[in-house]
Design a protein around this motif. Structure first.
Motif, PDB file in Angstrom:
ATOM      1  N   UNK A 258      -4.097   5.115  -1.171  1.00  0.00           N
ATOM      2  CA  UNK A 258      -2.646   5.309  -1.085  1.00  0.00           C
ATOM      3  C   UNK A 258      -2.002   4.289  -0.153  1.00  0.00           C
ATOM      4  N   UNK A 259      -2.626   4.090   1.010  1.00  0.00           N
ATOM      5  CA  UNK A 259      -2.026   3.171   1.975  1.00  0.00           C
ATOM      6  C   UNK A 259      -1.961   1.760   1.408  1.00  0.00           C
ATOM      7  N   UNK A 260      -3.021   1.334   0.731  1.00  0.00           N
ATOM      8  CA  UNK A 260      -3.014   0.004   0.118  1.00  0.00           C
ATOM      9  C   UNK A 260      -1.902  -0.108  -0.921  1.00  0.00           C
ATOM     10  N   UNK A 261      -1.717   0.934  -1.730  1.00  0.00           N
ATOM     11  CA  UNK A 261      -0.647   0.920  -2.726  1.00  0.00           C
ATOM     12  C   UNK A 261       0.720   0.811  -2.058  1.00  0.00           C
ATOM     13  N   UNK A 262       0.910   1.550  -0.978  1.00  0.00           N
ATOM     14  CA  UNK A 262       2.186   1.531  -0.264  1.00  0.00           C
ATOM     15  C   UNK A 262       2.474   0.149   0.322  1.00  0.00           C
ATOM     16  N   UNK A 263       1.473  -0.449   0.944  1.00  0.00           N
ATOM     17  CA  UNK A 263       1.665  -1.778   1.516  1.00  0.00           C
ATOM     18  C   UNK A 263       1.866  -2.824   0.425  1.00  0.00           C
ATOM     19  N   UNK A 264       1.139  -2.686  -0.683  1.00  0.00           N
ATOM     20  CA  UNK A 264       1.313  -3.635  -1.794  1.00  0.00           C
ATOM     21  C   UNK A 264       2.705  -3.506  -2.406  1.00  0.00           C
ATOM     22  N   UNK A 265       3.234  -2.267  -2.446  1.00  0.00           N
ATOM     23  CA  UNK A 265       4.594  -2.067  -2.955  1.00  0.00           C
ATOM     24  C   UNK A 265       5.615  -2.740  -2.042  1.00  0.00           C
ATOM     25  N   UNK A 266       5.412  -2.631  -0.713  1.00  0.00           N
ATOM     26  CA  UNK A 266       6.319  -3.303   0.214  1.00  0.00           C
ATOM     27  C   UNK A 266       6.265  -4.814   0.011  1.00  0.00           C
ATOM     28  N   UNK A 267       5.061  -5.341  -0.177  1.00  0.00           N
ATOM     29  CA  UNK A 267       4.931  -6.780  -0.421  1.00  0.00           C
ATOM     30  C   UNK A 267       5.607  -7.175  -1.732  1.00  0.00           C
ATOM     31  N   UNK A 268       5.470  -6.332  -2.752  1.00  0.00           N
ATOM     32  CA  UNK A 268       6.108  -6.622  -4.037  1.00  0.00           C
ATOM     33  C   UNK A 268       7.626  -6.678  -3.894  1.00  0.00           C
ATOM     34  N   UNK A 269       8.183  -5.804  -3.078  1.00  0.00           N
ATOM     35  CA  UNK A 269       9.633  -5.816  -2.846  1.00  0.00           C
ATOM     36  C   UNK A 269      10.071  -7.104  -2.144  1.00  0.00           C
ATOM     37  N   UNK A 270       9.270  -7.562  -1.189  1.00  0.00           N
ATOM     38  CA  UNK A 270       9.567  -8.837  -0.537  1.00  0.00           C
ATOM     39  C   UNK A 270       9.498  -9.982  -1.536  1.00  0.00           C
ATOM     40  N   UNK A 271       8.511  -9.933  -2.424  1.00  0.00           N
ATOM     41  CA  UNK A 271       8.372 -10.973  -3.439  1.00  0.00           C
ATOM     42  C   UNK A 271       9.567 -10.999  -4.387  1.00  0.00           C
ATOM     43  N   UNK A 272      10.182  -9.824  -4.600  1.00  0.00           N
ATOM     44  CA  UNK A 272      11.359  -9.742  -5.458  1.00  0.00           C
ATOM     45  C   UNK A 272      12.621 -10.254  -4.765  1.00  0.00           C
ATOM     46  N   UNK A 273      12.514 -10.545  -3.474  1.00  0.00           N
ATOM     47  CA  UNK A 273      13.663 -11.057  -2.736  1.00  0.00           C
ATOM     48  C   UNK A 273      14.339 -10.041  -1.839  1.00  0.00           C
ATOM     49  N   UNK A 288      -3.199   0.415   9.593  1.00  0.00           N
ATOM     50  CA  UNK A 288      -3.249  -1.051   9.502  1.00  0.00           C
ATOM     51  C   UNK A 288      -4.570  -1.571  10.053  1.00  0.00           C
ATOM     52  N   UNK A 289      -4.999  -1.005  11.185  1.00  0.00           N
ATOM     53  CA  UNK A 289      -6.268  -1.433  11.777  1.00  0.00           C
ATOM     54  C   UNK A 289      -7.465  -0.885  11.000  1.00  0.00           C
ATOM     55  N   UNK A 290      -7.427   0.390  10.648  1.00  0.00           N
ATOM     56  CA  UNK A 290      -8.576   1.013   9.971  1.00  0.00           C
ATOM     57  C   UNK A 290      -8.861   0.394   8.612  1.00  0.00           C
ATOM     58  N   UNK A 291      -7.808  -0.059   7.932  1.00  0.00           N
ATOM     59  CA  UNK A 291      -7.979  -0.576   6.581  1.00  0.00           C
ATOM     60  C   UNK A 291      -7.829  -2.091   6.506  1.00  0.00           C
ATOM     61  N   UNK A 292      -7.955  -2.752   7.655  1.00  0.00           N
ATOM     62  CA  UNK A 292      -8.025  -4.207   7.680  1.00  0.00           C
ATOM     63  C   UNK A 292      -6.757  -4.915   7.241  1.00  0.00           C
ATOM     64  N   UNK A 293      -5.595  -4.386   7.643  1.00  0.00           N
ATOM     65  CA  UNK A 293      -4.331  -4.965   7.199  1.00  0.00           C
ATOM     66  C   UNK A 293      -3.610  -5.752   8.294  1.00  0.00           C
ATOM     67  N   UNK A 294      -4.212  -5.918   9.450  1.00  0.00           N
ATOM     68  CA  UNK A 294      -3.503  -6.566  10.554  1.00  0.00           C
ATOM     69  C   UNK A 294      -3.214  -8.041  10.249  1.00  0.00           C
ATOM     70  N   UNK A 295      -4.211  -8.770   9.742  1.00  0.00           N
ATOM     71  CA  UNK A 295      -3.993 -10.181   9.415  1.00  0.00           C
ATOM     72  C   UNK A 295      -3.052 -10.317   8.231  1.00  0.00           C
ATOM     73  N   UNK A 296      -3.180  -9.396   7.276  1.00  0.00           N
ATOM     74  CA  UNK A 296      -2.269  -9.392   6.126  1.00  0.00           C
ATOM     75  C   UNK A 296      -0.822  -9.277   6.600  1.00  0.00           C
ATOM     76  N   UNK A 297      -0.570  -8.387   7.560  1.00  0.00           N
ATOM     77  CA  UNK A 297       0.783  -8.204   8.062  1.00  0.00           C
ATOM     78  C   UNK A 297       1.271  -9.449   8.793  1.00  0.00           C
ATOM     79  N   UNK A 298       0.400 -10.068   9.585  1.00  0.00           N
ATOM     80  CA  UNK A 298       0.777 -11.298  10.292  1.00  0.00           C
ATOM     81  C   UNK A 298       1.130 -12.402   9.296  1.00  0.00           C
ATOM     82  N   UNK A 299       0.350 -12.511   8.227  1.00  0.00           N
ATOM     83  CA  UNK A 299       0.633 -13.515   7.198  1.00  0.00           C
ATOM     84  C   UNK A 299       1.967 -13.222   6.511  1.00  0.00           C
TER      85      UNK A 299
END
Length: 433
Positions: A258-273, A288-299
């Motif tokens: 679920x968390x990955x889907x939620x973060x991917x949806x946020x990224x998709x919205x950014x990609x849409x502008x 973010x830490x437990x599922x290895x998303x810290x570097x993803x967020x920084x990027x």
């Protein structure tokens, strides 16, 4: 129970507790009642507790200082609050305990009050989740990125699109049911909550629909907020285009899929502008830490620059409300934020499989984006953003909730009917005296 020796124990433990109980605490004090504020210690970080106490002008009279996991909190709060209530009784007082909503503090506080056979008022009672029926949900999933706005909006506001039975949010749905089971007065926010309680067999005379005290808190925040303070830090929010995005529910932040889907949806919205204000709460940071998303967020922050504001939860409720009022859409899995969005007249999208504030669905101020695919979630948010100018709704929650709640308590104190009994329920009290 009369009002002469009553002591009103307003129990808080979390940030939402403080925000919503503070107006009730002040209302009781202004009417001359003997009021004590009891903090359980469930939330103790400054931005979740002390900053809220300071902002709403309340001071704890006692802090139970309970720490630990859910079971530790339940047992600790129950034991310590029980002892506190016994002390009041031993001193000749008659405690009336006020617990709020669906928190662990509310559930454990209700257990303590019920176990000590003292009066219990459940503020924001009857919160029950409505989720889409299977056919409705499957239809939305099949549409995915091609979601048809007209049919989606029509289904969202129809009561027959929704069904009961969900255990989510968890443990909140458990907590609110336990608190209701021990309550003498169910202070329900809206008629829908009363309907749920009556369906479950609670005595109608023990239920008062009093609105939601978040309106009282919001009014204070609106009167005191200064949008310029937010804009000084984040000037890009001035164009009103930002989506406020936050997730913190356990079912979303402890489930990797679920968390990955939620973060991917946020990224998709950014990609849409879209522009995104991403609020990171304690559960968000852990996920973010437990599922290895810290570097993803920084990027992501580097890639999108000013279009993405990523920040820990803020200390000031005034700033939170100012920022929310400037956003185009509020995207959240929070319960209270769905209420606040309805009052602030900002469209809301809820990132869950249902909502225990489903009155906002029926009002047309809130739309569900279940965490089943990033395409569906992004489509719901995008459609609400695109059609926000045509959305309008009647505010669900009236003004003066704290006053109505205290009125309900005082009426029962005046005729000695606050405590529920079978004699009271059958209307036999007068005969038995």
């Amino acid at each position: 129970m009369s009002s002469e020796n009553s002591q009103h124990i307003v129990v808080v433990g979390t940030k939402p507790d403080i925000i919503k109980q503070a107006p009730i605490y002040h209302e009781l004090r202004e009417r001359g009642h003997d009021v004590l504020l009891c903090h359980t210690g469930q939330h103790y970080d400054h931005n979740l507790s002390q900053s809220m106490l300071d902002e709403f002008g309340v001071r704890e009279d006692v802090n139970l200082e309970v720490r630990g996991g859910v079971n530790d909190l339940v047992s600790g709060i129950t034991a310590k609050l029980s002892a506190y209530l016994r002390g009041i009784v031993a001193s000749g007082g008659s405690p009336i305990t006020y617990v709020h909503g669906d928190t662990t503090t509310a559930m454990a506080g209700a257990l303590a009050s019920f176990g000590e056979r003292q009066a219990l008022v459940h503020v924001e009672a009857g919160l029950r989740t409505l989720s889409p029926t299977t056919d409705v949900l499957k239809g939305w999933i099949e549409q995915g990125a091609d979601l048809d706005w007209a049919s989606f909006r029509d289904e969202s506001v129809r009561r027959d699109s929704w069904s009961k039975g969900s255990k989510e949010p968890s443990p909140e749905q458990f907590n609110t049911r336990v608190a209701d089971a021990g309550s003498d007065l169910h202070a329900a926010p809206v008629e829908l909550n009363r309907d749920f309680l009556v369906e479950e067999g609670f005595a109608p005379a023990a239920i008062d629909v009093v609105g939601n005290s978040v309106v009282d808190a919001l009014q204070q925040a609106i009167d005191g907020s200064d949008k310029n303070q937010v804009l000084e830090k984040y000037p890009q929010m001035g164009d009103g285009s930002f989506l406020r995005f936050c997730v913190h529910r356990r079912e979303n932040t402890t489930n990797r899929e679920r968390f990955d889907l939620l973060m991917d949806a946020m990224e998709a919205l950014l990609e849409q502008g879209h522009h995104v204000l991403f609020i990171r709460l304690i559960g968000t940071e852990a996920a973010i830490d437990n599922f290895g998303r810290r570097q993803w967020l920084a990027d992501l922050e580097e890639r999108y620059g000013d279009a993405l504001i990523s920040t820990p939860v803020w200390d000031s409720y005034l700033d939170v409300i100012a920022a929310m009022s400037m956003c185009a859409v509020i995207v959240t899995d929070s319960g209270s934020i769905q209420e606040e969005a309805n009052v602030l007249e900002v469209p809301c999208v809820t990132l869950r499989f249902g909502s225990d504030r489903s009155e906002t669905f029926l009002a047309g101020s809130n739309f569900l984006a279940p965490p089943v695919s990033k395409e569906l979630m992004a489509a719901v948010v995008h459609q609400v953003f695109e059609h926000r100018g045509e959305l309008s709704w009647k505010r669900v929650y009236p003004e003066g909730a704290s006053s109505m709640l205290v009125d309900a308590v005082e009426r029962r104190l005046a005729d000695d009917s606050l405590r529920i009994s079978e004699e009271w329920r059958y209307g036999l009290r007068a005969r038995l005296r």
